[in-house]
Write a protein that holds these residues in place. Structure first.
Motif, mmCIF file in Angstrom:
data_model
loop_
_atom_site.group_PDB
_atom_site.id
_atom_site.type_symbol
_atom_site.label_atom_id
_atom_site.label_comp_id
_atom_site.label_asym_id
_atom_site.label_seq_id
_atom_site.Cartn_x
_atom_site.Cartn_y
_atom_site.Cartn_z
ATOM 1 N N LEU A 529 0.830 -1.206 0.000
ATOM 2 C CA LEU A 529 0.000 0.000 0.000
ATOM 3 C C LEU A 529 0.863 1.253 0.000
ATOM 4 O O LEU A 529 0.599 2.210 -0.733
ATOM 5 N N ARG A 561 -5.318 3.115 7.587
ATOM 6 C CA ARG A 561 -5.661 2.238 6.464
ATOM 7 C C ARG A 561 -6.798 2.846 5.643
ATOM 8 O O ARG A 561 -6.737 2.912 4.416
ATOM 9 N N ASP A 565 -6.403 4.218 1.889
ATOM 10 C CA ASP A 565 -7.238 3.599 0.848
ATOM 11 C C ASP A 565 -8.044 4.663 0.109
ATOM 12 O O ASP A 565 -8.188 4.618 -1.122
#
Length: 698
Positions: A529, A561, A565
């Motif tokens: 990521l 997160r 995202d």
């Protein structure tokens, strides 16, 4: 592990090892007691009075030649022993005067006779005037001034002692000094403080000595008249002349050294505790300067050459002092020559060292977070004094990291002598963001708004939230709690204020380094990521601005997160950090709502009147808010916040999603406690009820 030798062991060591300086104190005490109890011959009185004069001159000269306070740390002890010596000589001379005064003017020795006849011309009326003047100068001028100096110096030195110790610790932590030097400096600070405390009490000896001198002279005159007239059948005139002159001579020979000692007390304002006993301190510090011995010996010998003075006593003692000074000077010269010879060897000759040039290491960077305190608050951060503030600051940083989502910088604590003793100052990047006052040993009783009575104390305000408060003594703590006050100690006051400021300035504390460390932390669990997002999709600077925008509105960044995202999804087509922040808030809507309204109950919020909502929508698409509309909006928002808080409800304004960024930026500066939430950020499962409306009068 070795114990310090007891007094008996040290005395045995002095007797067997030849260190007779350690016996100076006991010998002097024995002599003083002997003079008070045993009758002394006139020759012994002459010698002891001469020694008393020499001692006072020597003390004065040592005090004048002392360059540092610690060079004559035995001064209060010398002052005590010299006072006892004079008083014991007064007792011994009084005994001789009253017993043998009828036999003539030299009945009490040559020194008393010389001071009674030569100095005042044999006129007891002149002698009384001179004696009263000397006592007045000693008692009213020199002694009073020296006592005041000692008292004030003791107060300021003891108050400044914690600050000096903190400065030593700061130098040690900065690497400017080593542990050995720091230990010596701490010892010196402690010794200096102890000296001032001793000087404050030692000055009372001189005042008492002056009063005792007057009383002894009066007693000698009255007692001499009675004894001369009753026991020796002397007429009043002869008895008055004989005994008054003897009493004046006795008083002058004691008051002149007392005047000199008082002058020395005004010059010396230093006293420390050392590892040496009193006798070693006195002998070691009195007889180390040859110049003092030369000048003292010259003065005493010169007095012995004055006609009418006892030549033998003065010349003997003066010559002895000069001889001793020559011995010490010769010894010092030999030591200096040996040292110079050693320094001149080829191995000891080195090239002169040049001062290093300036470098980037000399640049002092400002601390991201700093806490400066006045010297009376030092016990709060001193672990040796059970200061709890350091532990609380560690707890604050840990709690901040858990709740906000990143680790705040270390709080650098230092004392600042420019601050008032009980004040503290909190700085962000070297700029003050908050300050306050705290009183260790007292408690801050904060009025939450529903107390049942007042409290005696020092009125103030809670530095963190501005609530009215009172500083109270410990005895009032339970009473304050019964009256409904929130009672906290001084350490909690500072810690709460620091926690509030760190939380409110969280966006400024999140620098690029902190963002990179946060990415490194996330990268350990989700490396792919991070690789795909930064810096390929979004720049580190843009990510920092988004995170700072969230923190400015009180949104934690723990859910990195979700944040990453969301940015990975929208950053390829949206480059504006403000738009990215709005999209990120939508993704964090459930967490934001849960933070403002815990649980799953009804949400009681502030709403906007539809007409005001239309006006704001037009302003959003146009040139902005008109001044009149902005003032009315701010005034009504303030009233709505007060109504919410009076009902015990959170101050949350619920608006259309498009209006939320504009209203949040507009209201944040004036009403930081008001949070602006959009309808799109509220989960569908939550029930909303508008309790207060803004814009009904627009």
């Amino acid at each position: 592990m070795s114990a310090r030798p007891s007094g008996l062991v040290r005395l045995q060591g002095a007797l067997t090892g030849g260190d007779f300086r350690a016996l100076a104190g006991p010998i002097l005490i024995v002599l003083i007691l002997g003079m008070m109890i045993l009758p002394l011959p006139t020759f012994a009185l002459d010698l002891l009075f001469t020694f008393n004069i020499a001692l006072s001159v020597m003390v004065l000269l040592v005090s004048l030649y002392t360059q540092k306070p610690l060079d004559f740390s035995a001064f209060p002890t010398v002052l005590l022993f010299s006072t006892l010596l004079r008083l014991s000589l007064n007792v011994a001379s009084t005994r001789v005067v009253l017993m043998n005064g009828h036999s003539g003017g030299d009945a009490a020795g040559k020194v008393i006779e010389a001071f009674g006849h030569f100095l005042v011309g044999g006129n007891y009326a002149v002698g009384i005037v001179v004696f009263v003047i000397l006592v007045t100068i000693n008692f009213m001028v020199i002694t009073k001034g020296a006592g005041r100096i000692a008292e004030v110096s003791a107060r300021f030195t003891l108050d400044a002692m914690p600050g000096k110790q903190m400065a030593i610790d700061a130098d040690l932590n900065a690497g400017l000094i080593d542990e050995s030097t720091a230990k010596k400096r701490r010892t010196a600070v402690t010794q200096e403080a102890e000296f001032y405390g001793s000087m404050d009490g030692a000055s009372k000896f001189v005042r008492g000595d002056a009063v005792a001198g007057v009383m002894i002279m009066v007693i000698n005159v009255i007692g001499g008249l009675i004894i001369g007239m009753v026991q020796h059948d002397m007429d009043f005139g002869r008895a008055a002349t004989t005994y008054t002159l003897l009493a004046i001579g006795d008083g002058l020979v004691a008051q002149i050294p007392a005047l000199v000692i008082s002058t020395a007390a005004g010059v010396i304002v230093s006293r420390v505790a050392t590892d040496e006993d009193v006798g070693t301190q006195m002998i070691g510090q009195l007889f180390t300067n040859p110049r003092v011995l030369f000048i003292t010996g010259g003065i005493v010998a010169g007095m012995g050459l004055i006609p009418g003075m006892p030549h033998f006593a003065f010349l003997l003692l003066g010559g002895g002092l000069i001889w001793l000074g020559r011995k010490l000077a010769a010894r010092a010269a030999a030591s200096a020559a040996a040292a110079a010879a050693g320094a001149a060897t080829p191995e000891a000759i080195t090239a002169p060292t040049e001062a290093p040039d300036a470098s980037w290491d000399d640049v002092q960077m400002v601390d991201p977070l700093g806490l400066e305190i006045g010297y009376r608050l030092i016990p709060l951060v001193d672990a040796a004094q059970d200061g709890e503030l350091l532990k609380r600051i560690k707890g604050i940083r840990k709690k901040f990291a858990q709740e906000v989502g990143f680790l705040a910088p270390v709080v650098h604590i230092r004392d600042n002598l420019d601050l008032r003793p009980n004040n503290y100052r909190i700085a962000l990047n070297g700029v003050e963001i908050g300050s306050g006052e705290a009183f260790p040993g007292q408690w801050l009783a904060i009025n939450p708004g529903q107390v049942s009575g007042p409290l005696p104390g020092t009125p103030t305000r809670d530095p963190a939230f501005g609530l009215p408060a009172v500083w109270i003594e410990t005895a009032m703590r339970e009473q304050a709690q019964l009256l409904g006050y929130t009672v906290v100690d001084a350490g909690t006051v500072v810690a709460t204020h620091l926690n509030h400021l760190i939380t409110s300035h969280a966006a400024e504390l999140l620098g690029r380094q902190e963002v990179q460390q946060l990415l490194d932390r996330i990268g350990r669990d989700a490396p792919k990521l991070i690789e795909d997002l930064v810096p390929k999709t979004i720049a580190l600077a843009t990510l920092q601005k988004v995170l700072q925008s969230l923190l400015e509105e009180g949104v934690p960044i723990r859910d990195m997160r979700t944040i990453l995202d969301t940015l990975a999804e929208h950053a390829p087509r949206v480059g504006d950090p403000h738009e990215l922040t709005a999209l990120t808030r939508l993704a964090l809507g459930r967490a934001i709502t849960q933070q403002l309204f815990p649980g799953s109950g009804e949400m009681n919020v502030i709403g906007l009147d539809p007409s005001l909502e239309r006006l704001l929508g037009q302003a959003l698409g146009g040139s902005g808010l008109e001044p009149g509309l902005a003032a009315t909006l701010l005034d009504q928002a303030r009233q709505a916040v007060d109504m919410q808080q009076n009902q015990g409800l959170p101050a949350v304004l619920l608006v259309q999603h498009a209006l939320r960024p504009m209203l949040s930026r507009f209201l944040r500066r004036s009403l930081p406690q008001l949070k602006v939430l959009s309808y799109a950020e509220v989960p569908d499962t939550r029930v909303v009820r508008v309790t207060t409306t803004i814009g009904g009068q627009v």
